[in-house]
Design a protein around this motif. Structure first.
Motif, PDB file in Angstrom:
ATOM      1  N   VAL A   1       0.850  -1.200   0.000  1.00 17.73           N
ATOM      2  CA  VAL A   1       0.000   0.000   0.000  1.00 17.73           C
ATOM      3  C   VAL A   1       0.881   1.245   0.000  1.00 17.73           C
ATOM      4  O   VAL A   1       2.030   1.203   0.452  1.00 17.73           O
ATOM      5  CB  VAL A   1      -0.930   0.001   1.232  1.00 17.73           C
ATOM      6  CG1 VAL A   1      -1.886  -1.172   1.189  1.00 17.73           C
ATOM      7  CG2 VAL A   1      -0.129  -0.021   2.525  1.00 17.73           C
ATOM      8  N   PRO A   2       0.385   2.354  -0.510  1.00 18.42           N
ATOM      9  CA  PRO A   2       1.201   3.577  -0.556  1.00 18.42           C
ATOM     10  C   PRO A   2       1.591   4.056   0.841  1.00 18.42           C
ATOM     11  O   PRO A   2       0.834   3.909   1.804  1.00 18.42           O
ATOM     12  CB  PRO A   2       0.279   4.576  -1.252  1.00 18.42           C
ATOM     13  CG  PRO A   2      -0.714   3.745  -2.000  1.00 18.42           C
ATOM     14  CD  PRO A   2      -0.919   2.515  -1.171  1.00 18.42           C
ATOM     15  N   GLU A   3       2.775   4.618   0.944  1.00 13.70           N
ATOM     16  CA  GLU A   3       3.234   5.183   2.208  1.00 13.70           C
ATOM     17  C   GLU A   3       2.342   6.363   2.577  1.00 13.70           C
ATOM     18  O   GLU A   3       1.930   7.154   1.727  1.00 13.70           O
ATOM     19  CB  GLU A   3       4.688   5.630   2.086  1.00 13.70           C
ATOM     20  CG  GLU A   3       5.307   6.031   3.414  1.00 13.70           C
ATOM     21  CD  GLU A   3       6.788   6.286   3.312  1.00 13.70           C
ATOM     22  OE1 GLU A   3       7.497   6.086   4.311  1.00 13.70           O
ATOM     23  OE2 GLU A   3       7.240   6.706   2.231  1.00 13.70           O
TER      24      GLU A   3
ATOM     25  N   THR B   1      -0.610   5.972   3.910  1.00  8.55           N
ATOM     26  CA  THR B   1      -1.997   5.501   3.981  1.00  8.55           C
ATOM     27  C   THR B   1      -2.376   5.215   5.437  1.00  8.55           C
ATOM     28  O   THR B   1      -1.601   4.623   6.178  1.00  8.55           O
ATOM     29  CB  THR B   1      -2.180   4.221   3.150  1.00  8.55           C
ATOM     30  OG1 THR B   1      -1.783   4.470   1.800  1.00  8.55           O
ATOM     31  CG2 THR B   1      -3.631   3.749   3.183  1.00  8.55           C
TER      32      THR B   1
ATOM     33  N   VAL C   1      -4.438   3.049   7.782  1.00 10.46           N
ATOM     34  CA  VAL C   1      -5.083   1.734   7.714  1.00 10.46           C
ATOM     35  C   VAL C   1      -5.668   1.373   9.070  1.00 10.46           C
ATOM     36  O   VAL C   1      -5.278   1.919  10.094  1.00 10.46           O
ATOM     37  CB  VAL C   1      -4.083   0.643   7.274  1.00 10.46           C
ATOM     38  CG1 VAL C   1      -3.585   0.917   5.876  1.00 10.46           C
ATOM     39  CG2 VAL C   1      -2.939   0.536   8.260  1.00 10.46           C
TER      40      VAL C   1
ATOM     41  N   GLU D   1      -6.597  -4.866   7.959  1.00  9.41           N
ATOM     42  CA  GLU D   1      -6.579  -4.564   6.530  1.00  9.41           C
ATOM     43  C   GLU D   1      -5.344  -5.158   5.871  1.00  9.41           C
ATOM     44  O   GLU D   1      -4.299  -5.347   6.492  1.00  9.41           O
ATOM     45  CB  GLU D   1      -6.613  -3.046   6.309  1.00  9.41           C
ATOM     46  CG  GLU D   1      -7.946  -2.413   6.648  1.00  9.41           C
ATOM     47  CD  GLU D   1      -7.981  -0.939   6.257  1.00  9.41           C
ATOM     48  OE1 GLU D   1      -7.037  -0.491   5.566  1.00  9.41           O
ATOM     49  OE2 GLU D   1      -8.931  -0.241   6.642  1.00  9.41           O
TER      50      GLU D   1
ATOM     51  N   SER E   1      -2.532  -5.877   8.546  1.00 11.09           N
ATOM     52  CA  SER E   1      -2.221  -4.836   9.531  1.00 11.09           C
ATOM     53  C   SER E   1      -2.544  -5.317  10.942  1.00 11.09           C
ATOM     54  O   SER E   1      -3.685  -5.686  11.225  1.00 11.09           O
ATOM     55  CB  SER E   1      -3.018  -3.574   9.225  1.00 11.09           C
ATOM     56  OG  SER E   1      -2.792  -2.596  10.228  1.00 11.09           O
TER      57      SER E   1
ATOM     58  N   THR F   1      -0.820   5.019  10.590  1.00 11.71           N
ATOM     59  CA  THR F   1      -0.317   5.507   9.309  1.00 11.71           C
ATOM     60  C   THR F   1       0.880   4.675   8.860  1.00 11.71           C
ATOM     61  O   THR F   1       1.760   4.370   9.657  1.00 11.71           O
ATOM     62  CB  THR F   1       0.098   6.989   9.430  1.00 11.71           C
ATOM     63  OG1 THR F   1      -1.016   7.740   9.914  1.00 11.71           O
ATOM     64  CG2 THR F   1       0.542   7.547   8.091  1.00 11.71           C
TER      65      THR F   1
END
Length: 475
Positions: A62-64, A66, A68, A72, A275, A280
């Motif tokens: 996932v993009p830095e 983000t 969550v 997830e 996660s 973040t």
């Protein structure tokens, strides 16, 4: 243009000095505070690392930055190798389970066979015992009856023969019979007595039972049957232990293969980066030569490498390092002033909440190695969570000492020549070089222990020539 540039200083010399052109500072006593200033960055008291569970390429991430939630999907690792191993282990487990079942089945068959053999041996032993007892107690009743009745009949016949013999002997004495006729009767009686002796012997033998060799032979038969039973019992005990060992070995093999299967199943499951917390996303770093580069999809990762951190900014804190020289003056609970580089106009506060017990080597931006002590600062309430991003830099100033009412001047007014420290003192309308001795010092203020008095005026700007006349400040 050249004249204009030259004319500027000429014009300024003709004008009275202002506060800006001739800044002076009046020496006075005041509270002196010493600070240690360092650069820190935004972290959190609730940070959770996600590390690579095994060596594998990173397929997705996932993009830095983000935000969550717990549970997830964060990314995926390549797991085809683990899937192949999982398939192989699954087949191995199935084979082992079949082998275990066969081993148990064979064990049951052998146990039943041994039980059957033992049962037969036990029955044979009982049969031989009965035969021996029968031999010891068994008598031929018909033979006994025949011999007994024969003896009775013989005795009756012998009584008659005795009477007949006596009568013939009397008649012989009277001369009515010949000697031969008399002797015949005696011979018949003698033969009857011999027959009686034989019948008595036969009756004795019949009453005594079988002969000793027959009983001895039967005893040997009993001993053999008993030995067979003991041998089978011993073999049964040995075989049971062997079968138990085989069953345990088969079970252990199956359990070991199941553990291997569970291991690869767990690895496949772990390839899905889930996660473990809410926060973040902050990417981890890979060491590439002399640089640390943020991890990205496609990188080949080693087991244990930190892929990312999940930073929960509900509980923010400042991380920083103190130089080993300054570290002894830092203590838990000291208050700190904080300015975010992104918002330099805003001032925030916090307290030192943690210091590492050891100093470690760190590399500075100019590749110099220094020894430093890592620390953490807990932010006071009211810190703007919405302004924060993980990794933001900030300037931290920690008050380490406060001296009340000491004679001090701005540090910028001090100059150095070798071992001599001096300032420019305004006296009698001109600046003179005044040597001073200093005490406590910070970037802003320095304590003066000798050379100046309260009320003296000094110059704050760069050095000037001794004896230069100065105008009075323009008020």
């Amino acid at each position: 243009p050249l004249l204009i540039l030259l004319g500027i200083p000429l014009f300024s010399q003709c004008q009275p000095h202002t506060e800006m052109s001739d800044p002076r500072y009046t020496v006075k006593k005041q509270d002196l505070m010493l600070y240690i200033q360092e650069t820190g960055w935004i972290g959190s008291m609730a940070e959770t690392s996600v590390r690579s569970p095994f060596d594998a390429p990173l397929v997705e991430l996932v993009p830095e930055g983000t935000v969550v939630k717990k549970g997830e999907l964060l990314g995926k690792l390549e797991s085809s190798t683990q899937a192949q191993e999982e398939k192989a282990q699954r087949l191995a487990v199935q084979e082992a389970e079949v082998d275990t079942a066969l081993t148990r089945h064979q064990s049951d068959i052998e146990k039943q066979s041994l039980k059957h053999q033992q049962k037969q041996a036990r029955l044979q032993q009982s049969l031989e015992k009965l035969r021996l007892e029968q031999l010891k107690t068994e008598r031929d009743q018909a033979e006994l009856t025949r011999l007994t009745e024969g003896l009775n009949a013989l005795e009756q016949r012998m009584s008659m023969l005795k009477l007949e013999s006596d009568e013939r002997n009397r008649l012989f004495q009277l001369g009515y019979l010949s000697q031969q006729e008399r002797d015949q009767s005696a011979l018949d009686l003698k033969l009857a007595e011999e027959e009686k002796t034989q019948l008595q012997a036969e009756l004795k033998i019949a009453k005594a039972g079988p002969a000793a060799p027959v009983i001895a032979r039967q005893q040997k038969q009993l001993q053999f049957a008993t030995g067979q039973l003991q041998r089978l019992s011993k073999e049964a005990g040995i075989n049971q232990r062997i079968l138990k060992i085989k069953a345990q070995a088969a079970t252990k093999k199956t359990d070991r293969l199941k553990k291997n299967l569970n291991y690869y199943q767990d690895m496949i499951k772990a390839s899905q980066l889930i996660s473990p917390a809410t926060g973040t996303i902050v990417y981890g770093k890979l060491q590439i030569g002399q640089e640390q580069v943020a991890i990205k999809a496609g990188d080949s990762l080693k087991e244990g490498v930190e892929i990312l951190k999940i930073v929960n900014l509900k509980t923010p804190m400042i991380r920083l390092s103190f130089h080993e020289i300054d570290a002894p003056r830092i203590a838990i609970g000291q208050r700190a002033e904080i300015r975010l580089d992104a918002y330099p106009e805003r001032l925030f506060y916090g307290k030192i909440s943690r210091l590492q017990p050891v100093a470690r080597t760190e590399e500075t931006s100019d590749l110099l190695e220094i020894r430093s002590v890592a620390g953490e600062i807990t932010l006071e309430d009211g810190f703007p969570e919405d302004l924060l991003k993980p990794g933001m830099t900030c300037s931290v100033r920690v008050e380490v000492h406060k001296q009340a009412q000491v004679l001090s001047i701005p540090t910028q007014a001090l100059h150095h020549e070798g071992d001599i420290t001096y300032c420019w003192l305004f006296k009698n309308g001109a600046y003179i070089k005044q040597e001073v001795e200093t005490g406590l010092s910070s970037i802003e203020q320095t304590e003066i222990t000798k050379g100046l008095e309260s009320g003296d005026q000094i110059r704050l700007t760069a050095s000037t020539q001794t004896g230069q006349k100065a105008e009075a400040p323009n008020v």
